[in-house]
Enzyme design. Structure first.
Site, short mmCIF file in Angstrom:
data_model
loop_
_atom_site.label_atom_id
_atom_site.label_comp_id
_atom_site.label_asym_id
_atom_site.label_seq_id
_atom_site.Cartn_x
_atom_site.Cartn_y
_atom_site.Cartn_z
N SER A 178 34.54 49.67 52.03
CA SER A 178 34.69 51.12 52.07
C SER A 178 36.15 51.49 52.37
O SER A 178 37.02 51.18 51.56
CB SER A 178 33.70 51.71 53.07
OG SER A 178 33.55 53.08 52.87
N ASP A 205 23.82 53.66 47.24
CA ASP A 205 24.82 54.00 48.26
C ASP A 205 25.08 55.51 48.23
O ASP A 205 25.58 56.05 47.24
CB ASP A 205 26.11 53.22 47.92
CG ASP A 205 27.25 53.44 48.91
OD1 ASP A 205 27.33 54.53 49.50
OD2 ASP A 205 28.06 52.52 49.06
N HIS A 254 25.08 51.39 51.56
CA HIS A 254 26.48 51.21 52.00
C HIS A 254 26.58 50.30 53.23
O HIS A 254 27.65 50.07 53.75
CB HIS A 254 27.05 52.60 52.34
CG HIS A 254 28.54 52.68 52.35
ND1 HIS A 254 29.32 52.62 51.23
CD2 HIS A 254 29.43 52.83 53.39
CE1 HIS A 254 30.60 52.74 51.54
NE2 HIS A 254 30.69 52.86 52.86
N1 LIG Z 1 28.91 57.97 60.90
C1 LIG Z 1 29.21 58.33 59.56
C2 LIG Z 1 29.21 57.13 58.64
C3 LIG Z 1 30.03 55.99 59.12
C4 LIG Z 1 29.80 54.77 58.26
O1 LIG Z 1 28.86 54.67 57.51
N2 LIG Z 1 30.70 53.82 58.37
C5 LIG Z 1 30.60 52.65 57.56
C6 LIG Z 1 31.85 52.52 56.77
S1 LIG Z 1 32.06 53.95 55.74
C7 LIG Z 1 33.61 53.78 55.02
O2 LIG Z 1 34.57 53.33 55.46
C8 LIG Z 1 30.36 51.44 58.44
O3 LIG Z 1 30.70 50.33 58.07
N3 LIG Z 1 29.72 51.66 59.59
C9 LIG Z 1 29.49 50.65 60.58
C10 LIG Z 1 28.19 49.90 60.44
O4 LIG Z 1 28.01 48.93 61.22
O5 LIG Z 1 27.38 50.21 59.56
C11 LIG Z 1 28.19 59.31 59.02
O6 LIG Z 1 27.35 59.65 59.80
O7 LIG Z 1 28.27 59.68 57.85
#
Ligand SMILES: N[C@@H](CCC(=O)N[C@@H](CSC=O)C(=O)NCC(=O)O)C(=O)O
Length: 284
Positions: free
Chosen positions: A151, A228, A262
């Site tokens: 991401s 995603d 995702h």
């Molecule tokens: N909190 C946010 C979404 C945050 C999110 O999904 N972060 C992803 C990376 S997104 C792009 O860089 C991530 O890897 N999160 C950590 C995990 O362990 O999944 C929302 O609510 O939209």
């Protein structure tokens, strides 16, 4: 500055080191994880794959949930899991949103105040961090380095690969933000770190724009899940990157993985294949 080793954890026959050091580029203490495969010794140093994590992450997400170590152990590849931003710089607004400031350094060197004080993640990832790792850990071969990420970290992996020709021997990404100038996450970050008006600077860090001008060879592997939600919302824009690759005659393989989202369930499902992609260039 040398690393303090705060924990050593056995993993797939090798060891995961939890590290901390003071970084000049980010003006703060940085935490990270380093996986050393069982084959890595000063006499038989291992190549290194850098994994750049996404928004809200630290160096722990990939190490704990990415499932890279299984394949890295077999292939004899070390994995570096850096943090995603400086921490605790006491800049107003630093901790207010998940997609800007802490946990959201976007792997750029900010030019706009107050962020230019320590939001220098490009310098940290491409210069200060690898220099510190190679000087302390003789088990790693600094001449064989690849990069991958997820991401925001996928944007980091591809844009740093394209901005630093020859620095990385392999490049891949999971659900990368490939055209940040054209999506909400990227526009917010670039406006904040570079300034709304500084569009030429935006283009210098936009993988789709960089690919159009890139003169070297590429073999970039990208996986994106069709389930995603961030892909569906237009944050990732892999089609724009594919179009630029086609027009520029560059090798880019985008695999649309049916039903995957995702999350780290998606990343861990394909982590082994990304380590194998890196191994083709790092383990020759
Ligand atoms: N909190 C946010 C979404 C945050 C999110 O999904 N972060 C992803 C990376 S997104 C792009 O860089 C991530 O890897 N999160 C950590 C995990 O362990 O999944 C929302 O609510 O939209």
């Amino acid at each position: 500055m040398s690393f303090e080793i705060t924990a050593t954890i056995a993993s797939f026959g090798g060891k995961l080191l939890k590290l901390a050091h003071h970084a000049k580029s980010t003006s703060c203490q940085m935490k990270l994880n380093l996986y050393l495969p069982p084959s890595a010794t000063p006499k038989t140093p291992a190549p290194l794959l850098i994994y750049l994590a996404g928004l809200t992450c630290t160096g722990d997400n990939g190490a704990e949930k990415g499932f890279f170590q299984a394949a890295a152990s077999k292939k004899g590849i070390a994995i570096l899991y850096p943090d995603t931003s400086p921490r605790g710089l006491n800049i107003a607004g630093e901790d207010e949103s998940y997609d800007f400031g802490s946990g959201a350094g976007f792997y750029v060197d900010a030019t706009k105040e107050p962020w230019s004080k320590g939001y220098k993640m490009e310098s940290y990832i491409t210069d200060e961090l690898p220099q510190a790792v190679f000087s302390q850990f003789r088990e790693i071969d600094g001449g064989r380095v690849g990069i991958t990420g997820h991401s925001m970290g996928g944007h980091g992996a591809i844009s740093l690969f394209l901005r630093h020709p020859g620095m990385y021997k392999s490049c891949s990404a999971f659900a990368p933000i490939t055209n940040p100038s054209e999506c909400a996450w990227g526009q917010k970050a670039f406006a904040g770190y570079f300034g709304e008006e500084n569009k030429s600077k935006w283009a210098e860090h936009d993988s789709t724009e960089l690919l159009k001008k890139f003169e070297g060879e590429t073999d970039i592997l990208i996986d994106v899940g069709t389930g995603d939600n961030f892909y569906k919302q237009g944050q990732l824009l892999p089609e724009n990157f594919e179009k630029a690759a086609k027009e520029a005659g560059k090798k880019v393989t985008v695999r649309y993985q049916e039903g995957y989202d995702h999350s780290y369930f998606f990343i861990s499902s394909f982590a082994g294949e990304h380590v194998e992609h890196a191994a083709r260039y790092l383990c020759k």
